[in-house]
Design an enzyme around this catalytic site. Structure first.
Site, PDB file in Angstrom:
ATOM      1  N   GLU A   1       0.911  -1.188   0.206  1.00  0.00           N
ATOM      2  CA  GLU A   1      -0.167  -0.071   0.047  1.00  0.00           C
ATOM      3  C   GLU A   1       0.726   1.263   0.060  1.00  0.00           C
ATOM      4  OE1 GLU A   1      -2.935  -2.266   2.891  1.00  0.00           O
ATOM      5  OE2 GLU A   1      -1.038  -2.527   2.358  1.00  0.00           O
TER       6      GLU A   1
ATOM      7  N   ASP B   1      -1.976  -5.140   3.542  1.00  0.00           N
ATOM      8  CA  ASP B   1      -2.052  -5.104   4.776  1.00  0.00           C
ATOM      9  C   ASP B   1      -2.957  -6.555   5.029  1.00  0.00           C
ATOM     10  OD1 ASP B   1      -0.540  -3.071   5.383  1.00  0.00           O
ATOM     11  OD2 ASP B   1      -2.212  -2.107   6.154  1.00  0.00           O
TER      12      ASP B   1
ATOM     13  N   ASP C   1      -5.291  -7.632   6.873  1.00  0.00           N
ATOM     14  CA  ASP C   1      -6.755  -7.601   7.372  1.00  0.00           C
ATOM     15  C   ASP C   1      -8.083  -7.536   6.236  1.00  0.00           C
ATOM     16  OD1 ASP C   1      -6.373  -5.071   6.472  1.00  0.00           O
ATOM     17  OD2 ASP C   1      -6.307  -3.949   8.293  1.00  0.00           O
TER      18      ASP C   1
ATOM     19  N   GLU D   1      -9.609  -4.684   4.984  1.00  0.00           N
ATOM     20  CA  GLU D   1      -9.504  -3.664   4.097  1.00  0.00           C
ATOM     21  C   GLU D   1      -8.245  -4.035   3.033  1.00  0.00           C
ATOM     22  OE1 GLU D   1     -11.643  -0.755   2.751  1.00  0.00           O
ATOM     23  OE2 GLU D   1     -11.837  -1.570   4.884  1.00  0.00           O
TER      24      GLU D   1
ATOM     25  N   TYR E   1       2.284  -5.957  13.342  1.00  0.00           N
ATOM     26  CA  TYR E   1       0.883  -5.190  12.909  1.00  0.00           C
ATOM     27  C   TYR E   1       0.077  -4.605  13.772  1.00  0.00           C
ATOM     28  CZ  TYR E   1      -3.127  -4.388   9.690  1.00  0.00           C
ATOM     29  OH  TYR E   1      -3.692  -3.849   8.742  1.00  0.00           O
TER      30      TYR E   1
ATOM     31  N   ARG F   1      -3.116  -3.413  13.789  1.00  0.00           N
ATOM     32  CA  ARG F   1      -4.373  -3.483  14.084  1.00  0.00           C
ATOM     33  C   ARG F   1      -4.896  -4.790  14.252  1.00  0.00           C
ATOM     34  NH1 ARG F   1      -4.056  -0.048   9.057  1.00  0.00           N
ATOM     35  NH2 ARG F   1      -4.488   1.841   9.573  1.00  0.00           N
TER      36      ARG F   1
ATOM     37  N   HIS G   1      -3.408 -12.237  14.049  1.00  0.00           N
ATOM     38  CA  HIS G   1      -2.251 -11.590  14.270  1.00  0.00           C
ATOM     39  C   HIS G   1      -1.959 -11.546  15.724  1.00  0.00           C
ATOM     40  CE1 HIS G   1      -3.322 -10.111  10.300  1.00  0.00           C
ATOM     41  NE2 HIS G   1      -4.369  -9.434  10.846  1.00  0.00           N
TER      42      HIS G   1
END
Length: 703
Positions: free
Chosen positions: A8, A81, A83, A85, A297, A299, A343
């Site tokens: 990203e 990432d 997750d 999203e 990570y 989140r 995670h």
């Protein structure tokens, strides 16, 4: 072979490129490249909620570059990432680049280090359809609420408003708490404290009960009666209870607890915390170590920690603090039932990069947050703190007074770090050596009037805690929720408190009256659970959308019927300020550039002026009043009111205390434990570490 890896952000790309070497080309997509169109629904509700995705305007050149690089590569890996999203970004990239979604071209990195990159590249997989469906369902749910409900608010209240599925529940929590505070009726009570002497030592004991019955002293007359009754009677120790208590360290951070602690300890907003955490995860240059991600990570809601990280932490603790600070077992922490275990908890990727080492290469928010994460993780793997407690019952006639205290037998994890909390704790003090049946000498006895306190307005920390406990939103959504409701003017900050505005209360009351599901905490939590079940492959995403929309569309239809021809006026907030033109009271209005004062006699009187909020204390340079202002990035700063002649400004908050040496106002940093200090450079008490950085404040404010 030439291989292309797409991530990203450029920072992440730079770090990953370092570890993958020359055979790999690493490029950033700069976030999403495809999304629902702006300005229209973009969802075909009648056709099973089929979304219409378009390439994001302004990314044409980047998409062309990505297509060229993909066509020239033997293999393309999607490394966004780990997750929902991130999975969605990879899925959209696969669509645009015409990649085979059944191929194992998806890689994720729990940490941006050599180990993390190697593990990620060795565990390639296909794109996770269930994750994609969960993300699509959330996106479409929010789009439906936003595009169907917002026009209703424009019509019934005023234009430019928006309603969100999760943000509306957050506003309701804040409004409900605010009203609870307003309705609260303080109850009077009195504390009676006796200062007692034993030998040369003295300590305080508090009145507790009479004739075996615990008594709440409700008024001064009652307090004075007990006080008088104790003046001529002996005090004697009747009972001493000793014990031990064990304090265990707080677990390593998850997203919500990181945001809460950064708010309490550093004064960071949740958005500010996540920006700094993103930088730490994606990678920074550290002298002697090169470019690497400093944390895992960020989140996550899992408390899981790898065995390798635990062993590394124990080795460090043993070398730094000694064997006794290392527990002889692996410490585990109980997780929430709905925690996603994909995670690890948030931890440093290399224990040996201490905050002191990192400070040579990083600074500001990033450095402060790294220190917090590093200390919290190391402390979570340290031995318990052991305390010896003592509780003393003291008689005076028929009355009983109590005193309690503790001594630290072994400091354990508290040698490094202690978690801060939002609750006020009763202070305990050390007691002198005491024995039962000992007669005590009364030195003094005081009765102090008190009043019960209302519940506190929410702060960012306590709101995040409430959202988490109620199952509203997920780790990645807390920061955007709070940013949205403050940016839209539904909630405002008063010091650290989140308080609803008249606009926020008006919107909340309308939604609560007409759309009970939208502001229902339980219903919102059930929707989050449904999204989790989609991710786990237990529910079909279109079924969840159908269930929601069937209820929502009926509520919307009923609301339109109920509110036909009606318009709701947002009440003006009347101030004590008098209009110098016509003599009427000024009211607070909200315009394009924020709040301002306007004459309540409008339209006859059109007088307006800006709102000036005065801070405590005075300018340390010219002694004129200080103003509370907001920078372009939303940060609070303080500036001299005489901006034309005095350019003084600072991030630090002026206090109502003055320097005993020079008499100038003392200032303090935003951290909770920060102590006021003198910033007058001509004073002998001047703190050199408190450099004003007026230039930086000015630069940020000017954008």
């Amino acid at each position: 072979m030439s291989k292309l890896v797409i991530v990203e952000s450029p920072a992440k790309a730079k770090t990953i490129k370092k570890y993958l070497g020359e055979d790999y080309n690493v490029i950033a997509s700069m976030g999403h490249i495809r999304d629902l169109p702006k300005g229209q629904m973009g969802v075909d509700i009648e056709n099973n909620f089929k979304p219409r995705y378009i390439n994001i305007p302004g990314k044409t050149k980047l998409i062309k570059e990505l297509k060229t690089l993909a066509s020239e590569s033997d293999m393309v890996y999607l490394a966004t990432d780990p997750d929902r999203e991130g999975e969605a970004i990879s899925w959209h990239l696969a669509h645009i680049l015409k990649l085979d979604t059944t191929q194992q071209n998806r890689v994720t990195f729990g940490e941006i280090t050599k180990k993390g990159i190697t593990e990620g590249m060795n565990n390639k997989r296909t794109i996770d359809t269930d994750l994609i469906n969960a993300q699509q369902a959330r996106r479409i749910l929010d789009r439906i609420v936003g595009y169907k409900l917002s026009p209703f608010l424009w019509e019934k209240i005023k234009g430019g408003l928006s309603a969100g599925r999760v943000q509306s529940v957050a506003v309701k929590l804040i409004v409900d708490r605010h009203r609870e505070v307003e309705r609260f009726i303080p109850q009077e009570y009195w504390n009676i404290d006796a200062t007692l002497g034993v030998g040369a030592k003295k300590f305080k004991a508090r009145y507790h009960s009479t004739s075996g019955e615990k008594i709440t002293v409700e008024n001064q007359q009652q307090a004075e009666k007990i006080k008088a009754d104790c003046l001529d009677k002996p005090f004697e120790i009747k009972k001493i209870t000793k014990g031990e208590r064990k304090r265990i360290p707080a677990p390593p951070f998850i997203t919500s607890s990181l945001q809460q602690e950064a708010s309490r300890r550093l004064g960071f907003t949740s958005l500010r915390t996540m920006r700094a955490a993103q930088t730490l995860y994606e990678g920074v240059e550290i002298a002697g170590y090169g470019q690497l991600g400093l944390i895992t990570y960020m989140r996550t809601d899992s408390l899981r920690v790898s065995d390798e990280a635990v062993f590394a932490a124990k080795d460090f603790i043993k070398g730094k603090f000694g064997d006794e600070y290392v527990p002889n077992y692996k410490r585990t922490y109980k997780q929430k039932n709905n925690a996603q275990d994909a995670h690890e908890a948030i931890r440093p990727t290399n224990i040996n990069i201490t905050p002191e080492i990192a400070y040579g290469s990083i600074s500001g928010d990033v450095a402060k947050l790294y220190k917090l994460i590093w200390e919290r993780f190391i402390a979570s793997q340290m031995a318990d703190c052991l305390q010896e407690t003592i509780s003393v019952d003291i008689s005076c006639g028929s009355h009983i007074y109590k005193a309690s205290g503790y001594t630290v037998v072994f400091d354990g994890f508290t040698a490094l770090y202690e978690e801060q909390t939002d609750e006020k704790k009763e202070k305990e003090t050390a007691l002198p050596p005491l024995q039962e049946d000992t007669k005590l000498k009364l030195k003094d006895i005081e009765a102090e009037q008190k009043f019960t306190q209302p519940p506190s307005e929410y702060t960012e920390a306590t709101l995040i805690k409430a959202l988490e406990e109620n199952g509203i939103g997920r780790p990645s959504t807390y920061a955007p929720i709070i940013y949205t409701i403050t940016d839209k003017g539904y909630v405002e900050r008063e010091a650290k408190k989140l308080v609803p505005t008249a606009l926020g209360i008006t919107i909340n009351d309308l939604l609560e009256d007409q759309f009970k599901d939208i502001v229902n905490v339980k219903f919102s939590a059930e929707m989050e659970n449904s999204l989790d079940e989609i991710e786990e492959g237990k529910k079909e995403w279109t079924e969840v959308l159908n269930e929601f929309y069937s209820r929502f569309s009926k509520d919307l239809e009923t609301a339109q019927e109920n509110m036909e021809g009606k318009k709701i006026k947002v009440p003006d907030e009347v101030t004590d300020e008098i209009c110098e033109v016509c003599g009427k009271h000024m009211v607070i209005k909200t315009g394009k550039f924020g709040k301002f004062l306007a004459c309540s006699g409008f339209p006859e009187c059109k007088n307006t002026k800006r709102i000036v909020k005065t801070a405590k204390g005075a300018c340390p340079k010219c002694s004129k009043p200080m103003l509370v202002l907001t920078s372009k990035r939303g940060r609070t700063f303080y500036a001299c009111s005489d901006s034309e002649n005095c350019k003084f400004m600072t991030w630090e908050e002026p206090t109502d205390k003055v320097c005993p040496t020079c008499g100038k106002t003392l200032f303090k940093k935003s951290a909770k434990a920060a102590k006021p200090h003198c910033i007058n450079e001509d004073c002998s008490e001047y703190t050199p570490t408190a450099t004003r950085k007026s230039k930086k404040v000015k630069e940020e404010n000017e954008g």
